[in-house]
Design an enzyme around this catalytic site. Structure first.
Site, PDB file in Angstrom:
ATOM      1  N   LYS A 160      49.362  49.341  53.014  1.00  0.00           N
ATOM      2  CA  LYS A 160      49.148  49.688  51.614  1.00  0.00           C
ATOM      3  C   LYS A 160      50.275  50.612  51.156  1.00  0.00           C
ATOM      4  O   LYS A 160      50.709  51.504  51.894  1.00  0.00           O
ATOM      5  CB  LYS A 160      47.802  50.382  51.432  1.00  0.00           C
ATOM      6  CG  LYS A 160      46.602  49.466  51.653  1.00  0.00           C
ATOM      7  CD  LYS A 160      46.434  48.512  50.486  1.00  0.00           C
ATOM      8  CE  LYS A 160      45.136  47.729  50.592  1.00  0.00           C
ATOM      9  NZ  LYS A 160      44.915  46.867  49.407  1.00  0.00           N
ATOM     10  N   LYS A 266      39.896  36.142  46.765  1.00  0.00           N
ATOM     11  CA  LYS A 266      38.717  36.971  47.006  1.00  0.00           C
ATOM     12  C   LYS A 266      37.497  36.210  46.488  1.00  0.00           C
ATOM     13  O   LYS A 266      37.287  36.120  45.272  1.00  0.00           O
ATOM     14  CB  LYS A 266      38.854  38.307  46.279  1.00  0.00           C
ATOM     15  CG  LYS A 266      39.908  39.241  46.863  1.00  0.00           C
ATOM     16  CD  LYS A 266      39.949  40.550  46.070  1.00  0.00           C
ATOM     17  CE  LYS A 266      40.696  41.643  46.814  1.00  0.00           C
ATOM     18  NZ  LYS A 266      42.131  41.376  46.913  1.00  0.00           N
TER      19      LYS A 266
END
Length: 357
Positions: A160, A266
């Site tokens: 990240k 997702k």
């Protein structure tokens, strides 16, 4: 098969604490609050059940209240059949995910087949590759998390980024590459955090440190910017993936702009495993890589995502190793993580049991 109109849909709320608070653009998340769905076939002798999960996430799905209202409509409409129940939640993606998954689980159980084989109609799959997600911490923390993940068998790490200067992020990537060696795949997810100039600088460094993929380096609306990054010779060998951008623009616009090498799917945000499976098959035909991830879901939705990934031929490493982000769960996890892979349940349906009790 029993009459489709002899179905009961029940739902109930849950709240699961996160192991650590999660900072997002929409605020801090301390828990995941959603609804567990159970559909029972009362027309069958053994009254089989299917499970679904709706776990709304700010910025990605409808609100918690809108999700609950949609599930209430589905519980009424299912008396007219499964199609009516789906129609009742068609505009609320998390609710649709739950109802669709429960119906698919029920049908796969009726047919005594694992859910991934039911939705994909493909061969048996024992494992799917998964990546370790490395938080946006300090350089020391990032290196420690990455080396720990590699020691546990992961051979793909997603770092990240985007919350600090791009120079600091580049240094984090450099140090991780030095620590894990050349044989571990590295990806970087900026979560819309960079300007174009910053992203171009990061892209050049990503090529230098053999980063395979930059995920959502620019804000979701910057479709042409992502296309320009993808065409930049300085990023040779680095794929551009869109996550938030998929919901913003859709597949057609992304393809027309030639803005992505990969798309992050997702299921909770797309409206269900069935929708995500259709998108995965579609983009694969267009030579775009589908990567399945969760939205920090509980065990029912998370297992559904594993089955989705198993239904995609030659799937790349997916973001499915997220159970440890939760302090609690709805029940026992049927998916084992072993040597950088998720072991796919081979029992009928999802393979999730005991969650309603």
């Amino acid at each position: 098969m029993s009459d489709d109109r002899e179905l009961d849909l029940e739902y109930r709320p849950f709240s699961l604490d996160l192991a650590d608070p999660l900072e997002t653009a929409d605020g801090t998340i301390d828990s995941r609050n959603g609804f567990l769905v159970r559909i029972t076939d009362r027309g069958a002798d053994d009254s089989p059940v299917g499970y679904g999960e709706a776990t709304p996430l700010p910025g990605w799905t409808e609100s918690h209240a809108d999700c609950e209202a949609a599930l209430a409509r589905a519980a009424e409409e299912i008396e007219a059949g499964s199609a009516a129940a789906i129609e009742a939640v068609d505009e609320q993606v998390a609710a649709r995910h739950a109802v669709g998954l429960a119906l698919t689980d029920l049908t796969a159980r009726r047919e005594s087949t694992p859910l991934y084989r039911y939705i994909g109609q493909g061969p048996m799959v024992g494992r799917v590759p998964v990546n370790a997600t490395i938080g946006d911490g300090s350089t020391v923390e990032t290196v420690r998390e990455a080396t720990d993940a590699v020691d546990r068998g992961f051979n793909c790490c997603k770092l990240k980024a985007g919350r600090r200067s791009v120079e600091e992020d580049i240094e984090r990537v450099r140090r991780v590459r030095e620590a894990v060696g050349p044989n571990v795949e590295l990806r970087v997810d900026a979560n819309e955090g960079w300007t174009y100039e910053e992203a171009a600088t990061a892209l050049e460094a990503a090529a230098e440190f053999d980063v395979s993929l930059l995920e959502q380096p620019l804000p979701a609306g910057a479709l042409e910017g992502h296309a320009d990054l993808r065409a930049d010779d300085r990023g040779e060998g680095v794929d551009i993936a869109l996550d938030e951008g998929l919901l913003e623009h859709g597949v057609d616009a992304i393809c027309d702009a030639e803005a992505a090498d990969a798309l992050v799917l997702k299921p909770m945000a797309l409206g269900g495993v069935d929708v995500a499976r259709t998108v995965a098959a579609w983009v694969s035909e267009l030579d775009i890589d589908p990567i399945v991830t969760t939205t920090i879901d509980a065990v029912v939705a998370r297992t559904g995502a594993v089955h989705l990934a198993a239904s995609v031929p030659d799937v790349s490493a997916c973001g499915l190793a997220t159970a440890d982000l939760l302090a609690d769960d709805l029940g026992k996890d049927p998916v084992l993580l072993e040597k950088g892979s998720a072991v796919v349940p081979q029992t009928k349906g999802l393979g999730v049991e005991g969650v309603w009790e």
